[in-house]
Enzyme design. Structure first.
Site, PDB file in Angstrom:
ATOM      1  N   SER A 165      31.058 -27.114 -49.542  1.00 48.52           N
ATOM      2  CA  SER A 165      31.664 -27.946 -50.605  1.00 48.52           C
ATOM      3  C   SER A 165      33.052 -27.850 -50.538  1.00 48.52           C
ATOM      4  O   SER A 165      33.453 -26.741 -50.315  1.00 48.52           O
ATOM      5  CB  SER A 165      30.955 -27.597 -51.844  1.00 48.52           C
ATOM      6  OG  SER A 165      31.618 -26.458 -52.247  1.00 48.52           O
ATOM      7  N   LYS A 166      33.836 -28.818 -50.949  1.00 50.15           N
ATOM      8  CA  LYS A 166      35.179 -28.900 -50.932  1.00 50.15           C
ATOM      9  C   LYS A 166      35.663 -27.858 -51.796  1.00 50.15           C
ATOM     10  O   LYS A 166      36.643 -27.209 -51.542  1.00 50.15           O
ATOM     11  CB  LYS A 166      35.394 -30.378 -51.603  1.00 50.15           C
ATOM     12  CG  LYS A 166      36.754 -30.898 -50.962  1.00 50.15           C
ATOM     13  CD  LYS A 166      36.773 -32.347 -51.442  1.00 50.15           C
ATOM     14  CE  LYS A 166      38.259 -33.260 -51.211  1.00 50.15           C
ATOM     15  NZ  LYS A 166      38.010 -34.436 -51.389  1.00 50.15           N
ATOM     16  N   ARG A 167      34.954 -27.644 -53.181  1.00 46.16           N
ATOM     17  CA  ARG A 167      35.464 -26.660 -53.899  1.00 46.16           C
ATOM     18  C   ARG A 167      35.511 -25.305 -53.545  1.00 46.16           C
ATOM     19  O   ARG A 167      36.312 -24.540 -53.734  1.00 46.16           O
ATOM     20  CB  ARG A 167      34.405 -26.709 -55.174  1.00 46.16           C
ATOM     21  CG  ARG A 167      35.364 -26.144 -56.462  1.00 46.16           C
ATOM     22  CD  ARG A 167      34.446 -26.397 -57.740  1.00 46.16           C
ATOM     23  NE  ARG A 167      33.777 -27.728 -57.959  1.00 46.16           N
ATOM     24  CZ  ARG A 167      32.569 -27.803 -58.348  1.00 46.16           C
ATOM     25  NH1 ARG A 167      32.210 -26.839 -58.882  1.00 46.16           N
ATOM     26  NH2 ARG A 167      32.218 -29.091 -58.748  1.00 46.16           N
ATOM     27  N   GLY A 200      36.401 -24.309 -50.883  1.00 47.99           N
ATOM     28  CA  GLY A 200      37.492 -23.912 -49.909  1.00 47.99           C
ATOM     29  C   GLY A 200      36.906 -23.762 -48.480  1.00 47.99           C
ATOM     30  O   GLY A 200      37.648 -23.376 -47.714  1.00 47.99           O
TER      31      GLY A 200
END
Ligand code: GLU
Length: 484
Positions: free
Chosen positions: A254-256, A258
């Site tokens: 996930s993008k979150r 990182g």
């Protein structure tokens, strides 16, 4: 498809401003298939979904591909024989292609309003037999009347109502669907623009693409793609659908967190070559034991048969190990160049020997950001407890350390050329003169100059790195602390 056809592959990213690890893997596999076969690697920007469009996103694509060495042979910036290479600039041609299909009876005008059919589809979704639009049966006469009256229309593909379609994927094998389960997909929308699926097929064909590599989220659309190629009478390219890259069995990257993009990984201190090597092994297994591959070696080794259907799990431990292997392989000069900006984030002092610091850090670094914590004592001596001078194995305690530092101080002050050799020479003659063990003298020196239990390099190197004045000041500070 004839076997002698020149291999042409394309990476067709949508500019979302973000190079997801899964996308970069697609780019890499696409590149490798082209290069392994002496073919062309093409970059096509699929920017027609304006809602997803992000300014500057194309640069992220260019930069990532350039940095990783995935250099394209044709693309928006360099052009090529089958341009334009930006999908939005190709819009003019699609309607004509759709009309060819209408002509052949493989597609039809649909005037009933875009929504109505989709609504019906919702209602019939459970039956698996989407209702066909009544416009399928309009006579040419009726069609002409509506066109002349300016009734808005879409163009739909006329899917066969009977039989099955078998689609072959190089990884997933044969996939068969009942034709009756396929909607009459829209090819041209009311605004005259192609749908994504249609543009993608026509672009791939007109660009002479022989191998389509993409994420497996497109797998379910693939039979429709096949039927389009068939409707045109075109050769179907080889399809290579790749499994997703997952964080673990259940979660996508996930993008979150990182950890999902190439940039995130660089920021975290991974080397671009190591990331690329790691990505190559996400869902692809080489034949032998070797795991460290340069891009050139990957071109030699890569084989579609090594790609796996199972989702690839992003293993951070493995990434770290691969990164460490790349750091070990670097020359001291190469390491100095990459590590200097990281060192400079923590160390502002000008007087230090940064090349020596880099050389002691190299064997102790697996990820570039590992150095932060190792060099936090350089600009400023941390406040430390004198119990740190006690080391059982070195046979040191606070008293012996005070004795040692007092002996060391004048010897260091005497040195005129502050080199590793001179410091080493001076300290070791002192060791000999005093008849003590190395550690008895060197452990207190190391402690005094670093205030840390664990340091990159031993006492001699640390003295040289810090410079003479700072070293002397820290030895004096140690003497003060131990005298209290
Ligand atoms: N533009 C699509 C994407 O970025 C690629 C689809 C394809 O390669 O066919 O997901």
């Amino acid at each position: 498809m004839s076997e002698t056809k020149r291999v042409r592959t394309r990476f067709a990213p949508s500019p979302t401003g973000y190079m997801h690890i899964g996308n970069l893997r697609t780019a890499l596999f696409t590149y490798l298939i082209a290069k392994k076969n002496g073919g062309d690697f093409i970059l096509r920007i699929e920017d027609t979904d304006r809602e997803r469009y992000v300014d500057g996103a194309v640069d992220v694509i260019y930069n990532t591909l350039r940095m990783t060495g995935l250099i394209w042979d044709e693309g928006p910036d360099i052009g090529g024989p089958v341009g334009p290479y930006v999908q939005s600039e190709r819009m003019g041609m699609f309607k004509d292609y759709a009309l060819q299909l209408v002509e052949k009876g493989e597609a039809y005008y649909c005037f009933c309003g875009k929504e109505s059919l989709e609504e019906k589809r919702q209602e019939t979704a459970l039956t698996d037999r989407p209702e066909k639009c009544a416009c399928r049966h309009l006579t040419p006469e009726q069609v002409r009347e509506k066109l002349e009256a300016g009734v808005p229309f879409v163009i739909r593909q006329k899917m066969p109502e009977e039989g099955e379609t078998t689609f072959h994927d190089e990884i997933y094998g044969d996939i068969t669907v009942e034709n009756a389960s396929l909607d009459d997909q829209v090819l041209i929308k009311t605004d005259g623009m192609p749908t994504y699926n249609f543009a993608n097929v026509v672009d791939d064909h007109t660009m002479g693409i022989t191998h389509v590599v993409r994420g497996n989220e497109y797998l379910s659309s693939a039979p429709k793609y096949n039927l389009l190629y068939k409707a045109f009478g075109w050769d179907v390219p080889k399809y290579i659908h790749c499994s997703p890259v997952m964080k673990d069995q259940n979660n996508k990257l996930s993008k979150r967190n990182g950890d999902a993009s190439f940039e995130d990984l660089l920021k975290k201190g991974y080397l671009k070559e190591a990331v690329l090597n790691f990505i190559a092994l996400l869902g692809w297994a080489p034949k032998g034991e070797q795991e460290i591959f340069s891009l050139e070696e990957l071109v030699q080794e890569f084989d579609i048969s090594g790609i796996s259907k199972a989702p690839a799990i992003f293993d951070p431990v493995k990434l770290r190990a691969i990164n460490a292997a790349y750091i070990r392989k670097m020359t001291p000069e190469e390491f100095l160049e990459v590590i200097t900006p990281y060192i400079r984030e923590v160390v502002k002092s000008d007087d230090i020997d940064i090349a020596l610091l880099a050389s002691v850090l190299q064997p102790r670094t697996e990820v570039l950001t590992d150095v932060y914590e190792q060099i936090d004592f350089i600009d400023k001596l941390p406040d430390y407890d004198t119990s740190m001078y006690c080391h059982k194995k070195m046979k040191t305690n606070e008293e012996t350390s005070l004795e040692a530092l007092k002996a060391v101080l004048p010897v260091l002050e005497e040195i005129s050329g502050w080199t590793v050799d001179n410091i080493h020479g001076a300290l070791f003659s002192l060791i000999e003169k005093l008849g003590v063990k190395n550690g008895w003298l060197l452990w207190p020196v190391r402690t005094a100059v670093s205030g840390k239990q664990c340091t990159p390099g031993g006492g001699v190197e640390l003295c040289r790195i810090l410079g003479k004045d700072e070293t002397i000041a820290r030895i004096r500070d140690g003497i003060d602390r131990l005298s209290k």
